[in-house]
Design a protein around this motif. Structure first.
Motif, PDB file in Angstrom:
ATOM      1  N   PHE A 128      72.651  39.240  27.813  1.00 59.44           N
ATOM      2  CA  PHE A 128      73.100  38.355  26.902  1.00 59.44           C
ATOM      3  C   PHE A 128      74.340  38.837  26.058  1.00 59.44           C
ATOM      4  CE2 PHE A 128      72.785  36.831  22.734  1.00 59.44           C
ATOM      5  CZ  PHE A 128      73.093  35.267  22.696  1.00 59.44           C
ATOM      6  N   THR A 129      74.466  40.077  25.556  1.00 60.11           N
ATOM      7  CA  THR A 129      75.543  40.412  25.068  1.00 60.11           C
ATOM      8  C   THR A 129      76.778  40.141  25.765  1.00 60.11           C
ATOM      9  OG1 THR A 129      74.011  42.176  24.338  1.00 60.11           O
ATOM     10  CG2 THR A 129      76.268  42.510  23.722  1.00 60.11           C
ATOM     11  N   ILE A 130      76.768  40.568  27.116  1.00 61.68           N
ATOM     12  CA  ILE A 130      78.128  40.462  27.765  1.00 61.68           C
ATOM     13  C   ILE A 130      78.349  38.934  27.869  1.00 61.68           C
ATOM     14  CG2 ILE A 130      78.988  40.441  30.250  1.00 61.68           C
ATOM     15  CD1 ILE A 130      77.188  42.844  30.651  1.00 61.68           C
ATOM     16  N   PHE A 131      77.442  38.025  27.933  1.00 63.72           N
ATOM     17  CA  PHE A 131      77.573  36.811  28.024  1.00 63.72           C
ATOM     18  C   PHE A 131      78.241  36.111  26.711  1.00 63.72           C
ATOM     19  CE2 PHE A 131      76.079  32.563  26.571  1.00 63.72           C
ATOM     20  CZ  PHE A 131      76.601  31.576  27.847  1.00 63.72           C
ATOM     21  N   LEU A 132      77.679  36.636  25.698  1.00 64.23           N
ATOM     22  CA  LEU A 132      78.339  36.064  24.280  1.00 64.23           C
ATOM     23  C   LEU A 132      79.756  36.533  24.123  1.00 64.23           C
ATOM     24  CD1 LEU A 132      76.769  34.883  22.347  1.00 64.23           C
ATOM     25  CD2 LEU A 132      76.515  36.811  21.065  1.00 64.23           C
ATOM     26  N   ALA A 133      80.038  37.873  24.634  1.00 64.85           N
ATOM     27  CA  ALA A 133      81.483  38.359  24.424  1.00 64.85           C
ATOM     28  C   ALA A 133      82.183  37.243  25.608  1.00 64.85           C
ATOM     29  CB  ALA A 133      81.624  39.677  25.232  1.00 64.85           C
ATOM     30  N   GLU A 134      82.125  36.733  26.741  1.00 67.26           N
ATOM     31  CA  GLU A 134      82.535  35.878  27.333  1.00 67.26           C
ATOM     32  C   GLU A 134      82.755  34.691  26.916  1.00 67.26           C
ATOM     33  OE1 GLU A 134      80.750  34.443  30.866  1.00 67.26           O
ATOM     34  OE2 GLU A 134      82.622  33.339  31.509  1.00 67.26           O
ATOM     35  N   ILE A 135      81.894  34.194  26.479  1.00 70.06           N
ATOM     36  CA  ILE A 135      81.878  32.636  26.004  1.00 70.06           C
ATOM     37  C   ILE A 135      82.811  32.684  24.724  1.00 70.06           C
ATOM     38  CG2 ILE A 135      79.934  31.524  26.855  1.00 70.06           C
ATOM     39  CD1 ILE A 135      78.454  31.679  24.463  1.00 70.06           C
ATOM     40  N   SER A 136      82.575  33.626  23.737  1.00 72.96           N
ATOM     41  CA  SER A 136      83.168  33.796  22.684  1.00 72.96           C
ATOM     42  C   SER A 136      84.843  33.775  23.008  1.00 72.96           C
ATOM     43  CB  SER A 136      83.021  35.003  21.925  1.00 72.96           C
ATOM     44  OG  SER A 136      81.648  35.054  21.392  1.00 72.96           O
ATOM     45  N   TYR A 137      85.270  34.519  24.058  1.00 79.64           N
ATOM     46  CA  TYR A 137      86.462  34.573  24.327  1.00 79.64           C
ATOM     47  C   TYR A 137      86.981  33.167  24.806  1.00 79.64           C
ATOM     48  CZ  TYR A 137      90.691  35.057  27.584  1.00 79.64           C
ATOM     49  OH  TYR A 137      91.505  34.872  28.128  1.00 79.64           O
ATOM     50  N   VAL A 138      86.145  32.688  25.583  1.00 73.84           N
ATOM     51  CA  VAL A 138      86.663  31.265  26.092  1.00 73.84           C
ATOM     52  C   VAL A 138      86.743  30.188  24.923  1.00 73.84           C
ATOM     53  CG1 VAL A 138      85.801  29.024  27.284  1.00 73.84           C
ATOM     54  CG2 VAL A 138      85.388  31.289  28.376  1.00 73.84           C
ATOM     55  N   ALA A 139      85.616  30.524  24.086  1.00 74.67           N
ATOM     56  CA  ALA A 139      85.774  29.579  22.850  1.00 74.67           C
ATOM     57  C   ALA A 139      87.175  29.637  22.002  1.00 74.67           C
ATOM     58  CB  ALA A 139      84.602  29.471  21.960  1.00 74.67           C
ATOM     59  N   THR A 140      87.530  30.783  21.868  1.00 75.65           N
ATOM     60  CA  THR A 140      88.729  31.115  20.995  1.00 75.65           C
ATOM     61  C   THR A 140      89.930  30.687  21.832  1.00 75.65           C
ATOM     62  OG1 THR A 140      88.631  33.384  21.545  1.00 75.65           O
ATOM     63  CG2 THR A 140      87.648  32.479  19.383  1.00 75.65           C
ATOM     64  N   SER A 141      90.096  30.723  23.174  1.00 79.38           N
ATOM     65  CA  SER A 141      91.417  30.731  24.040  1.00 79.38           C
ATOM     66  C   SER A 141      91.246  29.413  24.728  1.00 79.38           C
ATOM     67  CB  SER A 141      91.422  31.926  24.872  1.00 79.38           C
ATOM     68  OG  SER A 141      90.232  31.729  25.897  1.00 79.38           O
ATOM     69  N   PHE A 142      90.456  28.592  24.780  1.00 78.37           N
ATOM     70  CA  PHE A 142      90.358  27.408  25.577  1.00 78.37           C
ATOM     71  C   PHE A 142      90.545  26.148  24.882  1.00 78.37           C
ATOM     72  CE2 PHE A 142      88.158  24.635  28.651  1.00 78.37           C
ATOM     73  CZ  PHE A 142      89.204  24.702  29.615  1.00 78.37           C
ATOM     74  N   GLU A 143      91.509  25.559  24.984  1.00 78.93           N
ATOM     75  CA  GLU A 143      91.560  24.181  24.145  1.00 78.93           C
ATOM     76  C   GLU A 143      91.896  23.235  24.742  1.00 78.93           C
ATOM     77  OE1 GLU A 143      93.226  23.682  19.700  1.00 78.93           O
ATOM     78  OE2 GLU A 143      92.366  25.839  19.981  1.00 78.93           O
TER      79      GLU A 143
ATOM     80  N   THR B 173      82.937  25.491  31.367  1.00 80.71           N
ATOM     81  CA  THR B 173      82.078  25.441  30.420  1.00 80.71           C
ATOM     82  C   THR B 173      80.584  25.726  31.614  1.00 80.71           C
ATOM     83  OG1 THR B 173      82.000  23.074  30.364  1.00 80.71           O
ATOM     84  CG2 THR B 173      82.577  24.300  28.560  1.00 80.71           C
ATOM     85  N   GLU B 174      80.861  25.859  33.101  1.00 79.37           N
ATOM     86  CA  GLU B 174      80.059  25.644  33.922  1.00 79.37           C
ATOM     87  C   GLU B 174      78.719  26.668  33.497  1.00 79.37           C
ATOM     88  OE1 GLU B 174      81.158  26.601  37.698  1.00 79.37           O
ATOM     89  OE2 GLU B 174      80.921  24.514  38.332  1.00 79.37           O
ATOM     90  N   THR B 175      79.185  27.909  32.826  1.00 77.97           N
ATOM     91  CA  THR B 175      78.005  28.772  32.568  1.00 77.97           C
ATOM     92  C   THR B 175      77.285  28.727  31.467  1.00 77.97           C
ATOM     93  OG1 THR B 175      79.721  30.010  31.490  1.00 77.97           O
ATOM     94  CG2 THR B 175      78.933  31.032  33.732  1.00 77.97           C
ATOM     95  N   MET B 176      77.618  27.329  30.806  1.00 75.69           N
ATOM     96  CA  MET B 176      76.728  26.785  29.752  1.00 75.69           C
ATOM     97  C   MET B 176      76.288  25.501  29.651  1.00 75.69           C
ATOM     98  SD  MET B 176      79.842  28.635  27.154  1.00 75.69           S
ATOM     99  CE  MET B 176      80.797  28.650  28.401  1.00 75.69           C
ATOM    100  N   ILE B 177      76.852  24.703  30.521  1.00 76.13           N
ATOM    101  CA  ILE B 177      76.151  23.413  30.646  1.00 76.13           C
ATOM    102  C   ILE B 177      75.569  23.292  32.017  1.00 76.13           C
ATOM    103  CG2 ILE B 177      76.761  20.924  30.417  1.00 76.13           C
ATOM    104  CD1 ILE B 177      79.051  21.469  28.836  1.00 76.13           C
ATOM    105  N   SER B 178      74.462  22.849  32.400  1.00 72.41           N
ATOM    106  CA  SER B 178      73.819  23.052  33.551  1.00 72.41           C
ATOM    107  C   SER B 178      73.940  21.513  33.834  1.00 72.41           C
ATOM    108  CB  SER B 178      72.518  23.519  33.370  1.00 72.41           C
ATOM    109  OG  SER B 178      71.583  22.858  34.458  1.00 72.41           O
ATOM    110  N   ALA B 179      74.815  20.902  34.676  1.00 71.52           N
ATOM    111  CA  ALA B 179      74.976  19.536  35.079  1.00 71.52           C
ATOM    112  C   ALA B 179      74.206  19.127  35.999  1.00 71.52           C
ATOM    113  CB  ALA B 179      76.550  19.356  35.364  1.00 71.52           C
TER     114      ALA B 179
END
Lengths: 421, 252
Positions: A128-143, B173-179
């Protein structure tokens, strides 16, 4: 040919088993209980083989669809690698800890199971920790304006405190991390299951079926955070786990009559073929008009969350055919080519976690460099190679550690060593 | 701190690139063909066919969530593109596409208001884009199915043809939203009511796989979104035209 796996796993375990078999005095309850050691106490390599295979397939299924995805069994029928994984986990867990329960009593076996549960829990939190790091990165860089709506899913990052606590409670889970929480819950109930099985194996299986039926009838589920439910409903999936345990504790032997009947075989073949035809229509919508509408309305949706009966039946058919055509003593099981698979299966927890991590990493690499089919293929293959390499290293280490341990204080079957349920 | 991790990432990626060899160029020539099987359906749009045949205006109502718009430019989102292309391809037919945005509402919440909406607007065709919010909130798929079912019934009762449109393909967002469960259930509802499903998810994934679009792109610009919506509008217009015209039962 002695291999690492044989040396590390086969020995102490087999010796312990033999000891029980030879000395009924040591465990007076044995004769009286329904729990009987499976025929032959050597490690069942077929289980390791298929669990290894399930781990590979789960890894590939967790990556975005690509060329290799076509080799995963979910494209050819209703069930997929998850069923194999949970069934074999039930089987090996019952095999290992059932023995421990006979050997050293309910309390000690329970303690060992709980230790295992703790290990799986820690593994889950780590992922989960690794996952959190990954999505935090996506959240800050992807727009990307195209996905303004979908990016709303990141809103939960605004409340890290809540999220982390919910993750620790197993209520908040990222998409591909549903198997371990299921596994944790199932293992948590394993002492009870084994204890019941010791009393009456068939009754336990019956209760499990009853729970499954009630779950479907009353729509029981575990809720998740922030909303929704567990993607694998433990109330339903326990059926596979308990069924695996039941098979391990003598059920498989008692079923061998049914399994070897040609009628069973034909039913299985027909069902698998029918399932294959249905799945074809998913991938070739052009064929959809060939599907009888009545059948469609009855059958869909095939519910994975609650382990649809169709999926369960599909798994049973696959298992029956496998058992039939792949004998336990098939020499191929010792071949060098299947060794990587078997090694992976023997260290399922570690390799499973590694697979989840590699899938995250794979997603990440693909996302960052706009991966084409070729890169995708390379990622899949290198993921599998890394999993095999890791399995080999763990085997080697356990072997070495074991040797020094046994030199220090004699033998003692270590349950974790056996792939640990 | 961000820039530092960015550098590390970039280095890692560079290494990845070197291993992987040349990858596809970012700006491949723009085309967005959709394979025929993704645009076929057994279902028809009789009301649309009738309206066109009788020379009435074709009023289309798009009910959708945020992904039916592009942030700052409404003229380039797929509903407007659909209108432009229909006007183009159906000369002489007055086409009006209006959008009813239901941001952040689940299918259940949207379905509750559909009957009134149809009554007020009397559209010939309703394109109901849904599923995204439900998937993001992990609504129980069974509840989702009955909500969509309810909505479709309300729309049909109101006298409109219905097209369902499913989620966007969103690889990031595939790893976060299960479509998957939502896609499946929308297909089921479409089958049960014999209404067409515009498989936006499969179409966008096809574009991504063939390299027409790089949907992984981190670009902050609006160009990609505009081009994708343009292509969606185009695909949607030919979908509607096909399904409305190819119905012999309605031609007599």
């Amino acid at each position: 040919m002695t291999t690492i796996a044989d040396r590390i796993a086969g020995r102490p375990f087999a010796e312990a088993a033999d000891a029980i078999a030879r000395e009924p005095v040591a465990a007076p309850a044995v004769a009286a209980t329904a729990v009987s050691p499976p025929a032959g106490s050597e490690r069942e390599l077929r289980l390791d083989l298929f669990r290894g295979l399930a781990l590979w397939l789960i890894f590939i299924d967790h990556l975005p669809p690509n060329f290799l995805t076509w080799f995963t069994i979910r494209n050819y029928g209703f069930s997929d690698a998850t069923e194999i994984f949970i069934f074999i986990s039930g089987y090996t867990a019952a095999f290992v800890y059932g023995r421990a329960m006979l050997d050293s009593g309910v309390v000690v076996a329970t303690a060992r199971i709980l230790r295992r549960v703790w290990q799986i829990y820690v593994a889950h939190v780590f992922l989960f920790t690794i996952f959190l790091a990954e999505i935090s990165y996506v959240a800050t860089s992807f727009e990307n304006p195209l996905y303004t709506e979908e990016m709303g899913i990141m809103d939960f990052l605004k409340q890290p405190d809540v999220i982390i606590v919910q993750a620790l409670l197993l209520r908040f889970r990222p998409v591909n991390m549903d198997v371990l929480p299921l596994y944790i819950v199932l293992m948590l109930f394993l002492p009870g299951i084994l204890w019941l099985m010791k009393w009456r194996a068939d009754v336990t299986l019956g209760l499990s079926v009853l729970l499954y039926a009630l779950t479907w009838h009353y729509d029981w589920y575990l809720s998740a955070y922030p909303n929704g439910f567990w993607a694998f409903n433990p109330f339903a999936w326990q059926l596979l786990f308990v069924f695996g345990a039941w098979c391990a504790l003598g059920g498989a032997r008692r079923m061998s009559r049914i399994l070897s009947s040609p009628i069973t075989l034909w039913i299985c073949f027909v069902y698998l073929f029918a399932a294959f035809c249905v799945t074809l229509t998913w991938y070739y919508p052009q064929l959809n008009h060939l599907m009888p509408r009545r059948l469609e309305q009855w059958m869909y949706p095939i519910n994975k969350t609650d382990l649809d009966v169709l999926r369960f039946a599909h798994f049973l058919a696959l298992a029956a055919i496998t058992v039939r055509f792949l004998p336990k003593d098939w020499p191929g099981l010792k071949s060098r080519w299947l060794r990587p698979l078997i090694l992976c299966g023997q260290h399922s927890l570690e390799i499973f976690c590694l697979g989840v991590f590699l899938a995250f990493a794979g997603h990440f690499v693909l996302a960052e460099i706009a991966g084409g089919a070729r890169l995708h293929f390379i990622i899949s293959i290198s993921g599998i190679l890394i999993m095999c390499g890791m399995a080999w290293v763990i085997s080697w280490y356990k072997h070495v550690a074991d040797k020094s341990a046994s030199r220090a204080k004699g033998t003692g079957g270590n349950a974790d060593m056996a792939g640990g349920g | 701190m961000k820039s530092k991790s960015g550098t590390i990432l970039r280095l890692t990626l560079l290494a990845g690139l070197l291993i992987a060899g040349p990858v596809r160029a970012e700006d491949a020539p723009q085309s967005c063909e959709v394979p025929a099987y993704l645009l076929t359906s057994e279902s028809r749009l009789p009301k649309v066919a009738e309206a066109i045949k009788n020379g009435r205006s074709l009023d289309i109502l798009v009910v959708g969530s945020r992904s039916s718009t592009i942030n700052t430019s409404d003229g380039s989102a797929y509903p407007s593109r659909l209108q432009a292309m229909l006007l183009d391809q159906l000369p002489g037919v007055p086409v009006n596409v209006s959008v009813e945005l239901q941001a952040k509402k689940t299918s259940e919440e949207v379905a509750a208001g559909l009957a009134k909406l149809v009554e007020a607007k009397k559209p010939t065709l309703v394109i109901w884009q849904t599923g995204t919010v439900d998937a993001m909130r992990s609504i129980d798929p069974d509840d989702f199915r009955s909500a969509v079912d309810e909505g479709v019934v309300a729309l049909q009762k109101g006298g409109a043809d219905v097209v369902l449109m499913n989620l966007q393909y969103s690889p990031r967002t595939e790893t976060m939203i299960s479509a998957a469960p939502y896609l499946d259930n929308m297909r089921v509802v479409a089958q049960q009511h014999e209404i067409p499903l515009f498989d936006r998810f499969a179409i966008m994934r096809h574009w991504n796989d063939t390299g027409d679009f790089n949907l992984f792109s981190t670009s902050h610009g609006i160009g990609l979104a505009k081009r994708v919506h343009d292509c969606l509008g185009r695909a949607l217009s030919s979908f509607v035209i096909d399904l409305a015209r190819l119905n012999p039962a309605q031609q007599n």
